[in-house]
Design an enzyme around this catalytic site. Structure first.
Site, PDB file in Angstrom:
ATOM      1  N   LYS A 363       0.561  -1.462   0.029  1.00  0.00           N
ATOM      2  CA  LYS A 363       0.231  -0.391  -0.300  1.00  0.00           C
ATOM      3  C   LYS A 363       1.065   1.245  -0.161  1.00  0.00           C
ATOM      4  CE  LYS A 363      -3.606  -2.310   2.750  1.00  0.00           C
ATOM      5  NZ  LYS A 363      -5.122  -2.623   1.612  1.00  0.00           N
ATOM      6  N   ARG A 440      -9.312 -11.907   1.175  1.00  0.00           N
ATOM      7  CA  ARG A 440     -11.142 -12.551   0.062  1.00  0.00           C
ATOM      8  C   ARG A 440      -9.976 -13.754   0.148  1.00  0.00           C
ATOM      9  NH1 ARG A 440     -11.312  -9.500  -5.682  1.00  0.00           N
ATOM     10  NH2 ARG A 440     -11.102  -7.879  -3.576  1.00  0.00           N
TER      11      ARG A 440
END
Length: 582
Positions: A363, A440
């Site tokens: 990030k 996920r």
């Protein structure tokens, strides 16, 4: 290969200080390693593969040294709630808080209140309440409040709290409770009464839920997470009387229910607020185990370690965890009522990334919020907060499985890379095209595990995508489900809890974006419809016979203004479980 250090000490009081320096990114390199030894230290060296033993040692060192931070022990104040029907002018205590709408503040030609309750209070106060409200330009708008110390009543102070044009929703009454808590904290009040200027505007059918929302708002408004501050002030509020909403055992039971749910929300907030150097996957698992101990009459815990997850072929989950010095912990709590038959089996699955660096797709840049990625376990906090409340409430006729695949998404030579192919526990293969779409991957194996428990319905919660924040903002979570019936159930629960959900389309045609050339699927389909494709990915790991809903709660998990967690999801989950109980 790595050098394993075996030590013996001439003195039991000696201490070992270890620091390693390496010029090579390889996890198997032992070159350029220096050790700083204390006096009288005998050494022996052995060459061993750098695998689980070194990972455990790294974990021990990290736990011992990183920040030296431990949360302060805090006892949350317990508030005694009571429903009463008395004359407000005779109530004795610290603050009489009156919820008023803009219409309630209307005055006649003589600048006197027309509302009967305000008129009565003002008469006892010699007209000062009307005068002060005019001078302070108090009109009853939402967010307005004023607390006055005036002689003439049994209460030491009178507070006016604005409700806007009307107050009918649970969220409006919860806001009233929060304002009451703020007034109590500001004046260090120990006893408060809450009344509506127009109590007749609340229907008999909604009085229970309205009083419950006031109680919930008061508990949550009083809460302030001071565990990581060197100084804190303990609130003195210990009793709240709710006037004009009726009396009786049914209302008292509803107030107790509101308390139980609120302390579950507070537990969820504390989990999310805790920094990643304190709340590791192991600590999250420990907190879950404490719940099972606390409610041992109805709850059991099974915490799976890394090897047990490998035996269950959880390749997707373990790949995310592989880079971290803190090993993964797969959490499974089960609630079963102590008596009576079980008619429905439910599973609540929460994303449990205690920190998310993004992995090799790290990030970076403005808006990446890497400094806030402790909240990437907000889904697990909602699930465990709900477990705490359900353990306290003990709903009959329903079995609930609370499931969290806890881990960190970090960067190291042992971590997954873009382009790797993973195999989930249902045999499906996943090409990793972005290591920052990791939640996920953990949920995939958690959902397969949940289905294998024989449940009828699953709700998963996750801070899954930035796309949902772009779509719905920071106050509303997006929900995805192929089941209209399940959507109705959960939306009805959210309306009772005051939390905002919005059903999103589960557009099957978007699955084309998730196809891989080398595996069954990729783990992210790009920017367009990002939250939808994430939900479609999760759907691949749910048994078609099981009703399933995904809640993407990336927006409402955090309150940027307060710089603190919200505890979002707990109240809705508890309401939904209650609705499924007999």
């Amino acid at each position: 290969m790595a050098v394993a250090l075996v030590t013996s000490f001439a003195s039991s009081s000696s201490r070992l200080h270890l620091r390693s320096f390496s010029s090579s990114p390889s996890p198997f390199s032992s070159r350029f390693v220096r050790f700083c030894f204390p006096p009288r230290l005998k050494l022996a060296f052995a060459v061993t593969p750098l695998y689980s033993s070194s990972r455990a040692m790294a974990h021990t060192l990290a736990q011992a040294t990183l920040g030296l931070t431990q949360p302060n022990s805090v006892d949350h104040p317990k508030i005694s709630f009571a429903a009463k029907e008395i004359d407000v002018t005779e109530w004795k205590g610290d603050i009489l808080a009156v919820g008023v709408t803009e219409k309630d503040m209307a005055k006649d030609a003589n600048s006197k209140f027309e509302n009967p309750i305000l008129k009565k209070l003002d008469a006892h106060l010699g007209g000062l309440l009307a005068d002060v409200s005019s001078e302070e330009d108090f009109s009853g708008k939402p967010g307005q409040s004023t607390v006055l110390r005036l002689p003439g009543l049994g209460s030491k102070r009178v507070g006016l709290i604005g409700l806007g044009k009307s107050a009918s929703s649970p969220s409006a009454f919860q806001s009233l409770g929060e304002a009451v808590a703020a007034a109590a904290k500001a004046s260090q009040a120990s006893s408060v009464a809450v009344v509506l200027a127009s109590s007749e505007s609340v229907s008999n059918e909604s009085k229970l839920s309205s009083a419950s929302a006031i109680a919930s708002g008061t508990v949550l408004g009083l809460f302030e997470d001071s565990r990581y501050k060197s100084e804190s002030k303990k609130p003195s509020l210990n009793s709240v009387d709710i006037i004009g909403f009726g009396t009786g055992p049914e209302l008292e039971k509803k107030l107790k229910y509101a308390e139980d749910v609120s302390y579950g929300v507070i537990f969820g907030r504390e989990l999310v607020n805790s920094p990643a150097n304190v709340l590791t996957p192991a600590v999250l698992a420990e907190e879950a185990s404490k719940l099972a101990t606390m409610y041992s009459d109805v709850m059991t815990a099974n915490i799976l370690n890394e090897e047990q997850c490998r035996e269950l072929k959880m390749g997707s989950y373990l790949a995310v965890a592989a880079a971290s010095a803190n090993p993964p912990h797969f959490i499974h709590l089960v609630y079963k009522p102590s008596s009576g038959p079980v008619k429905t089996k439910l599973a609540l699955v929460g994303k449990g990334l205690t920190f998310d660096s993004g992995g090799y797709n790290i990030k970076t840049g403005p808006g990446c919020s890497i400094e806030l990625m402790k909240f990437d376990m907000g889904g697990s906090a909602a699930v465990l907060g709900a477990a705490k409340a359900i353990g306290q409430i003990k709903p009959p006729g329903v079995e609930v499985h609370f499931i969290v695949a806890a881990c960190e998404n970090m960067i190291s030579g042992t971590g997954m890379r873009p382009g790797d192919v993973l195999t989930a526990s249902n045999g499906k293969t996943i090409e990793v095209n972005n290591t920052d779409a990791e939640g996920r991957l953990t949920l995939a194996d958690a959902l397969v595990y949940a289905c294998n428990q024989g449940v009828d319905k699953i709700v998963d919660l996750a801070t899954l995508t930035g796309a949902i924040v772009v779509a719905l903002g920071t106050s509303t979570a997006g929900i995805y489900t192929p089941s209209d019936e399940l959507a109705k159930e959960v939306i009805a629960a959210s309306e009772r809890s005051g939390e905002k959900l919005w059903r999103m389309p589960l557009e099957e045609s978007y699955w084309e974006m998730m196809k891989s050339g080398v595996a069954d699927m990729v783990n992210t389909g790009g920017r367009a419809g990002g939250s939808i494709t994430a939900a479609l990915f999760l759907k691949q790991f749910v048994d078609e016979k099981v009703e399933w809903m995904h809640i993407d709660m990336a927006g409402p998990v955090w309150n940027e203004k307060k710089k603190a967690a919200t505890g979002f999801g707990v109240a809705t989950l508890v309401e939904w479980v209650q609705n499924n109980s007999s």
